[in-house]
Design an enzyme around this catalytic site. Structure first.
Site, PDB file in Angstrom:
ATOM      1  CE  LYS A  53      -3.833  -2.474   2.006  1.00 33.68           C
ATOM      2  NZ  LYS A  53      -4.515  -2.991   3.199  1.00 33.68           N
ATOM      3  CD  GLN A  97      -3.686  -4.557   6.540  1.00 35.25           C
ATOM      4  OE1 GLN A  97      -3.477  -3.544   5.862  1.00 35.25           O
ATOM      5  NE2 GLN A  97      -4.288  -5.623   6.042  1.00 35.25           N
ATOM      6  CG  ASP A 120     -10.169   0.006   4.384  1.00 35.55           C
ATOM      7  OD1 ASP A 120      -9.888  -0.108   3.180  1.00 35.55           O
ATOM      8  OD2 ASP A 120      -9.490  -0.504   5.297  1.00 35.55           O
TER       9      ASP A 120
END
Ligand code: NDP
Length: 295
Positions: A53, A97, A120
């Site tokens: 990422k 995460q 997200d």
């Protein structure tokens, strides 16, 4: 018949090429899009995802901040870190995460991320907006567009790439997770497909799948969907990522048999995976742009 390959790697590169100049323009206007990732613990797979990422951010000029906490962190420590990031004006997107260590309340942490920094798209407020959308304009063209969960957004971009219209088609989503299945369902509905969502309790899955012009599979069982479950000419998007004992990855769709029936099919790897990462970049850019819109 042999399906056309829906190449996620190529499409992701094409989208990255469009993101970079937009990042540069925003930077010139004084807003440098910033993504912060928070990794709790030393899960090796998570470390690999985090690295990829940050590499992707570098490629398009997004500023990225890599925060880590130890495996033994308390809920309060993780929450405090999220609050710090919520308050940091250099950070436009916050990614925690998953999975988090067992002692951490994942739902509480994800809900604490400010909805305007929810890269997200898992905050209940953003999921609620997605669920409430009457059509795609409500999602993507609102005054402050919604950060849509990355993998589902990647799925829809892949379907768009085929040129097959979504409106009016029969779509079947296999899998009903909050991360993949349900947001894909909402997006397909917002694009006016007639959508069925199937899961582990669905009787006669093969017949349900064979009805799909658009078939999206996210179950986590290697090669579960075989060619005889696919409607001739269908668009098949395989979200599954299953590690093989012999090494390597395979999808939830049996590629070899399904490609003989499908019109379009994503490979694994090289299908949905690269799209998930590029959508993270796109969402960071979106949140940075949203930060310039008056509340
Ligand atoms: P979850 O385990 O959260 O959900 C799996 C879903 O599949 C559940 O709804 C479950 O039904 C359903 N299911 C399980 N068995 C069957 C069956 N035999 N028939 C029909 N449905 C079934 O998984 P995720 O949604 O998080 O992930 C799914 C897959 O996608 C995994 O392989 C994951 O690695 C991959 N993935 C890939 C990403 C990428 O970037 N490419 C990103 C995220 C996920 P029920 O609800 O009834 O239990």
């Amino acid at each position: 018949m042999s399906a056309q390959i829906l190449d996620g790697k190529a499409l992701a590169a094409e989208i990255r090429g469009k993101i970079k100049p937009e990042v540069d323009a925003l930077k010139s206007a004084g807003v440098w899009p910033g993504l912060a990732t928070l990794l709790v613990g030393e899960n090796p797979a998570s470390q690999v995802y985090i690295r990829s990422k940050h590499k992707a951010c570098q490629e398009v000029g997004i500023r990225s901040f890599n925060l880590t906490l130890s495996q033994s962190s308390t809920n309060a420590e993780v929450m405090r870190k999220v609050e710090d990031l919520n308050a940091d004006p250099q950070v436009h997107g916050i990614l925690v995460q998953l999975p988090l260590p067992l002692q951490i309340d994942s739902n509480a942490v994800l809900s604490l991320i400010h909805p305007d920094k929810d890269v997200d798209g898992f905050h209940p407020q953003n999921l609620g907006r997605l669920f409430s959308a009457k059509d795609a304009r409500d999602i993507f063209s609102a005054a402050k567009p919604i950060p849509v969960p990355c993998t589902p957004q990647g799925v829809i971009a892949l379907i768009h790439k085929t040129g097959v219209p979504i409106a009016g088609r029969n779509a079947v989503v296999v899998g009903r997770s909050v991360i993949v299945g349900k947001p894909v369902f909402s997006l397909l509905l917002a694009h006016h497909a007639t959508v069925t969502i199937a899961h582990s309790q669905t009787p006669n899955l093969a017949a349900v799948c064979r009805d799909a012009d658009l078939l999206v599979v996210a179950i986590g069982i290697a090669n579960k969907i075989t060619g005889n479950m696919v409607k001739p000419g269908a668009v098949v998007v395989d979200v599954g990522m299953n590690r093989l004992a012999a090494g390597g990855l395979c999808g939830d769709v049996d590629f070899e048999t399904a490609k003989e029936t499908a019109g379009w099919i994503t490979p694994v790897p090289g299908g949905v995976g690269p799209m998930t990462i590029v959508m993270l970049l796109q969402n960071t850019l979106l949140l940075a742009k949203n930060s310039c819109v008056a509340a």
